[in-house]
Every structure is written in C-alpha cells, then in structure tokens.
Design a protein around this motif. Structure first.
Motif, PDB file in Angstrom:
ATOM      1  N   LEU A  57      -4.873   0.199   2.903  1.00 46.45           N
ATOM      2  CA  LEU A  57      -3.639  -0.526   3.208  1.00 46.45           C
ATOM      3  C   LEU A  57      -3.021  -1.122   1.937  1.00 46.45           C
ATOM      4  O   LEU A  57      -1.798  -1.093   1.760  1.00 46.45           O
ATOM      5  CB  LEU A  57      -3.942  -1.636   4.218  1.00 46.45           C
ATOM      6  N   CYS A  58      -3.867  -1.642   1.057  1.00 47.58           N
ATOM      7  CA  CYS A  58      -3.359  -2.196  -0.208  1.00 47.58           C
ATOM      8  C   CYS A  58      -2.662  -1.128  -1.037  1.00 47.58           C
ATOM      9  O   CYS A  58      -1.549  -1.340  -1.549  1.00 47.58           O
ATOM     10  CB  CYS A  58      -4.502  -2.807  -1.018  1.00 47.58           C
ATOM     11  N   TRP A  59      -3.323   0.031  -1.180  1.00 45.98           N
ATOM     12  CA  TRP A  59      -2.713   1.131  -1.949  1.00 45.98           C
ATOM     13  C   TRP A  59      -1.388   1.540  -1.311  1.00 45.98           C
ATOM     14  O   TRP A  59      -0.403   1.820  -2.007  1.00 45.98           O
ATOM     15  CB  TRP A  59      -3.638   2.342  -1.991  1.00 45.98           C
ATOM     16  N   LEU A  60      -1.379   1.571   0.022  1.00 42.65           N
ATOM     17  CA  LEU A  60      -0.183   1.965   0.746  1.00 42.65           C
ATOM     18  C   LEU A  60       0.977   1.017   0.433  1.00 42.65           C
ATOM     19  O   LEU A  60       2.094   1.448   0.140  1.00 42.65           O
ATOM     20  CB  LEU A  60      -0.476   1.955   2.255  1.00 42.65           C
ATOM     21  N   GLN A  61       0.686  -0.295   0.443  1.00 43.43           N
ATOM     22  CA  GLN A  61       1.724  -1.284   0.170  1.00 43.43           C
ATOM     23  C   GLN A  61       2.202  -1.234  -1.277  1.00 43.43           C
ATOM     24  O   GLN A  61       3.329  -1.640  -1.579  1.00 43.43           O
ATOM     25  CB  GLN A  61       1.193  -2.691   0.493  1.00 43.43           C
ATOM     26  N   MET A  62       1.343  -0.747  -2.163  1.00 42.40           N
ATOM     27  CA  MET A  62       1.727  -0.627  -3.576  1.00 42.40           C
ATOM     28  C   MET A  62       2.369   0.722  -3.886  1.00 42.40           C
ATOM     29  O   MET A  62       2.714   0.998  -5.024  1.00 42.40           O
ATOM     30  CB  MET A  62       0.499  -0.856  -4.470  1.00 42.40           C
ATOM     31  N   GLY A  63       2.499   1.574  -2.852  1.00 40.08           N
ATOM     32  CA  GLY A  63       3.140   2.866  -3.039  1.00 40.08           C
ATOM     33  C   GLY A  63       2.255   3.937  -3.639  1.00 40.08           C
ATOM     34  O   GLY A  63       2.753   4.973  -4.092  1.00 40.08           O
ATOM     35  N   ALA A  64       0.929   3.689  -3.647  1.00 37.61           N
ATOM     36  CA  ALA A  64      -0.018   4.664  -4.204  1.00 37.61           C
ATOM     37  C   ALA A  64      -0.549   5.547  -3.073  1.00 37.61           C
ATOM     38  O   ALA A  64      -1.650   5.334  -2.554  1.00 37.61           O
ATOM     39  CB  ALA A  64      -1.150   3.950  -4.919  1.00 37.61           C
ATOM     40  N   GLY A  65       0.257   6.533  -2.664  1.00 36.89           N
ATOM     41  CA  GLY A  65      -0.087   7.367  -1.514  1.00 36.89           C
ATOM     42  C   GLY A  65      -1.382   8.135  -1.669  1.00 36.89           C
ATOM     43  O   GLY A  65      -2.178   8.230  -0.719  1.00 36.89           O
ATOM     44  N   ASP A  66      -1.614   8.711  -2.847  1.00 37.99           N
ATOM     45  CA  ASP A  66      -2.831   9.509  -3.061  1.00 37.99           C
ATOM     46  C   ASP A  66      -4.082   8.646  -2.889  1.00 37.99           C
ATOM     47  O   ASP A  66      -5.055   9.067  -2.246  1.00 37.99           O
ATOM     48  CB  ASP A  66      -2.822  10.126  -4.465  1.00 37.99           C
ATOM     49  N   LYS A  67      -4.088   7.441  -3.475  1.00 36.70           N
ATOM     50  CA  LYS A  67      -5.236   6.550  -3.353  1.00 36.70           C
ATOM     51  C   LYS A  67      -5.405   6.089  -1.909  1.00 36.70           C
ATOM     52  O   LYS A  67      -6.536   5.978  -1.402  1.00 36.70           O
ATOM     53  CB  LYS A  67      -5.067   5.338  -4.265  1.00 36.70           C
ATOM     54  N   ALA A  68      -4.283   5.813  -1.249  1.00 36.53           N
ATOM     55  CA  ALA A  68      -4.349   5.375   0.152  1.00 36.53           C
ATOM     56  C   ALA A  68      -4.956   6.461   1.018  1.00 36.53           C
ATOM     57  O   ALA A  68      -5.788   6.186   1.899  1.00 36.53           O
ATOM     58  CB  ALA A  68      -2.951   5.010   0.648  1.00 36.53           C
ATOM     59  N   LEU A  69      -4.558   7.701   0.780  1.00 36.35           N
ATOM     60  CA  LEU A  69      -5.083   8.812   1.572  1.00 36.35           C
ATOM     61  C   LEU A  69      -6.559   9.053   1.276  1.00 36.35           C
ATOM     62  O   LEU A  69      -7.349   9.323   2.188  1.00 36.35           O
ATOM     63  CB  LEU A  69      -4.277  10.089   1.282  1.00 36.35           C
ATOM     64  N   ARG A  70      -6.949   8.931   0.012  1.00 43.55           N
ATOM     65  CA  ARG A  70      -8.348   9.136  -0.350  1.00 43.55           C
ATOM     66  C   ARG A  70      -9.253   8.138   0.379  1.00 43.55           C
ATOM     67  O   ARG A  70     -10.289   8.510   0.932  1.00 43.55           O
ATOM     68  CB  ARG A  70      -8.520   9.011  -1.866  1.00 43.55           C
ATOM     69  N   ASP A  71      -8.861   6.866   0.384  1.00 45.41           N
ATOM     70  CA  ASP A  71      -9.666   5.863   1.087  1.00 45.41           C
ATOM     71  C   ASP A  71      -9.633   6.081   2.587  1.00 45.41           C
ATOM     72  O   ASP A  71     -10.642   5.890   3.277  1.00 45.41           O
ATOM     73  CB  ASP A  71      -9.153   4.454   0.758  1.00 45.41           C
ATOM     74  N   ALA A  72      -8.471   6.486   3.107  1.00 44.30           N
ATOM     75  CA  ALA A  72      -8.358   6.730   4.548  1.00 44.30           C
ATOM     76  C   ALA A  72      -9.238   7.898   4.977  1.00 44.30           C
ATOM     77  O   ALA A  72      -9.872   7.866   6.042  1.00 44.30           O
ATOM     78  CB  ALA A  72      -6.895   6.990   4.915  1.00 44.30           C
ATOM     79  N   ASN A  73      -9.285   8.949   4.156  1.00 40.00           N
ATOM     80  CA  ASN A  73     -10.141  10.102   4.478  1.00 40.00           C
ATOM     81  C   ASN A  73     -11.624   9.713   4.485  1.00 40.00           C
ATOM     82  O   ASN A  73     -12.399  10.143   5.356  1.00 40.00           O
ATOM     83  CB  ASN A  73      -9.905  11.233   3.483  1.00 40.00           C
ATOM     84  N   LYS A  74     -12.026   8.902   3.508  1.00 40.65           N
ATOM     85  CA  LYS A  74     -13.411   8.420   3.473  1.00 40.65           C
ATOM     86  C   LYS A  74     -13.712   7.561   4.701  1.00 40.65           C
ATOM     87  O   LYS A  74     -14.790   7.658   5.295  1.00 40.65           O
ATOM     88  CB  LYS A  74     -13.652   7.605   2.197  1.00 40.65           C
TER      89      LYS A  74
END
Length: 367
Positions: free
Chosen positions: A272-289
């Motif tokens: 969620l933090c990455w998502l709010q900062m606009g870091a889609g790739d990092k947000a998706l990586r954590d979401a997949n894990k």
C-alpha cells in the motif's frame, strides 16, 4: 545592552566602563591588558582574586552573574583562562545566575581548546544548569560532535535525564546522526523511556525526522525483535501510514520484514505504501508475495489489482479483483474496484480500436 560574545570579533557592553574593558580583554584573550586591568581593580590591596571575583554582570538578562572566566571561556581566551585558574585560583566551575559554568560557554561557542583546558583543570563534565540540562544535553542539541566526543571521553555520564529526555532523545528529535552515532558508541541507552518516549519514538515524531537516524536506532537485531514483540515497529509504521508519511511507513515495515519476511500483513501494508508513492512495480512485487503466502485472503488480491491498475494493466487488474470478489462476495470496496477496472479496460480497448481504425483508414487512403 548587548549580551553577545561570539567569534571572531566580540564587543561587550554589559555594565560600567571597567567591567566592559575587563570582559572584552578576557574574551579577546588579551592577557597583558587583562592583567593591567586586574591591577587597577585591586587598587594595591594585594587581593587580585577577590577583585576579579567581585566583578560580575548585574541585570543583563542572559548574562546575569557572568564572570571574567565565563567571558574568557566564551570568547576562547585561553591565556586569560590559564591566568585566572592557575595564578589567581578562580573556581573553574563558577556559575552565573542560570547555573552555567565557563565550560558551558566554551562548549556552546565551540572553543574546543578552551573546553579541554577547563576539563583538564577540574571542570565538572556532568554539571547541570538550573534548567535541568547537562553539558552533554547542550552539545547534543546543537549537534556539536567534537564536544560530545570530548565530554564522553572525559567521563561524562551518557544518559543524564532532563524534562525532555536524555542527550540521545535530544539528538534523535533533531535528526543529528553524527551525535547519535557517538552517543550510541558510548553505550547510550536506546531503550530509555522518558515521558513515554524512547529515542526511537522521538526520532519518528521529529519535524526534521531522518530515516538514517531512525535506522541507526533499530539496527541492532535483538532490539528490533523486542520492538516487534511489543508492536513497536509495526505501531510506528501504522502511525506513519495514518499520517500519510508513506516513505517512513515503508521503512518501518521493511525493517520488520527483514526479521519476519513471511508476514503477509506487513507485505500488504508495504505494498500500500509503494502504491501511494506511485511505485507500481514494488507494490505489485509485495502484493504477489502476499498472495503467495495467503492465497485465500481477499486483501492480497485487492493489492495485486490496485498495483496493476497503477501499471495500466486493466485486464490483469480486473482478473485479480474478480478473484478477490469470489473470496469475499459482499466486499463493496473490491466490487467498486472491479467495476472501475473493467470500465478502464473497456475505455482502453475502445481507444486502441479507434487508434487501429484510424491507422487503417490512413493506410487505405494511401492505397
């Protein structure tokens, strides 16, 4: 009246003409003039110590009770300090009306040589002024690393407590990394609780908070584990999340994940933090894990979908939101997200179709 004595050019105007001349000579370190003035003060009575000790600032605000030794220490007049301490035997820890010694002013003015001299001649490194602050507090607050190091090397107590905490609390609240490092090297208590705050909490609540300083306080693994067990890091991360300080929150969650990489909730929160900062790739990586760890958790699907929406993969996002809705059919948030994803997918396809149609017409026209 001006109570200033700052390097390199200082001018005193704190009392009568004689007092001003004496203090100016002390501050400048002009020993011949200072000695001549002391002789004039003594008036041939053979009691120069009494004469110079009787000379104090009165009714001058910040400098009330100031003595010649204070002036010499503040201005860096080392020769005058030596004369006063070694020849006249003036008390090296004489205090002004606020309980501040000459060493305080040497530290405040960053006169390292004078501070060393005073400490070597009996100055109390743990002296506390009337406001409850120790010399180490003052040095830490101003991020005066050489003075912090000097005081500690001379045996100053590393954890004196004032109303606002220890020197480590002070340094942490101001984001003074260098001072914090020195204090911790001298075994400052990073778990010290004052008014309900540890230095770590002080660092995270500071206006000038520094992630570097925060990480310095949580670098020790046993401490971090204790913080996690008591909810410390997670609580701080959630608090930062509520304050919308997503960078800081991500840092706390990352530290917690270093010790517990299989915590799906931490992964979800950091996503969620990455998502709010606009870091889609990092947000998706954590979401997949997160989903790999908890495949039946609707939130993990929702996090995946949100990250894919940011990456403009509307088809993939629709699929993840649909997975989440199957797990939690009454979840209105996921349902709204799915509807938005499908709308975006339709718009995207329509736009692509129009672009394709336009290209085809252009090509037909050429033919």
């Amino acid at each position: 009246m001006a109570p200033a004595c700052s390097q390199p050019h200082v001018h005193y105007n704190v009392g009568g003409p004689m007092l001003n001349k004496v203090f100016q000579a002390a501050c400048d370190g002009d020993l011949p003039i200072f000695k001549a003035l002391v002789v004039m003060l003594d008036k041939g009575r053979g009691r120069p110590k009494e004469a110079i000790e009787a000379l104090r600032v009165e009714d001058a605000g910040e400098l009330e009770g100031f003595t010649a030794l204070h002036a010499a220490a503040k201005g860096g007049g080392l020769d005058v300090c030596k004369y006063l301490v070694e020849e006249l035997l003036v008390d090296v820890d004489v205090v002004d009306k606020k309980g501040r010694t000459p060493l305080f002013f040497a530290i405040h003015s960053k006169n390292v040589g004078t501070a060393k001299y005073l400490l070597n001649h009996g100055a109390n490194q743990d002296k506390v002024s009337h406001d409850g602050l120790s010399l180490l507090h003052s040095a830490a607050l101003s991020d005066n690393c050489p003075m912090v190091e000097l005081l500690l090397a001379k045996g100053a107590y590393v954890d004196p407590v004032a109303d606002c905490g220890t020197p480590l609390h002070f340094a942490a609240s101001e984001g003074h990394y260098g001072t914090m490092k020195i204090l911790l090297d001298y075994n400052a208590d990073y778990n010290k609780m004052v008014n309900g705050e540890t230095p770590l909490i002080a660092a995270t609540c500071a206006d000038s908070k520094s992630m570097e300083c925060i990480m310095l306080l949580v670098k020790d693994e046993p401490m971090v584990k204790r913080e996690i067990r008591t909810g410390g890091l997670v609580s701080l991360g959630m608090d930062s999340l509520r304050k919308k300080d997503y960078r800081l929150a991500a840092g706390f969650f990352s530290q917690a994940l270093d010790l517990d990489p299989g915590d799906a909730i931490l992964l979800s929160n950091r996503s969620l933090c990455w998502l709010q900062m606009g870091a889609g790739d990092k947000a998706l990586r954590d979401a997949n894990k997160c989903r790999k760890i908890r495949p039946d958790w609707p939130i993990s699907c929702y996090r995946q979908g949100a990250a894919l929406m940011l990456l403009k993969d509307y088809e993939g996002a629709s699929g993840r939101f649909l997975d989440g809705l199957k797990l939690d059919p009454v979840n209105a948030e996921i349902e709204d997200a799915l509807r938005e994803a499908m709308k975006s997918l339709k718009t995207s396809r329509s736009s692509k179709a129009k672009q394709l149609f336009g290209c085809c017409r252009e090509i037909s026209g050429r033919l």
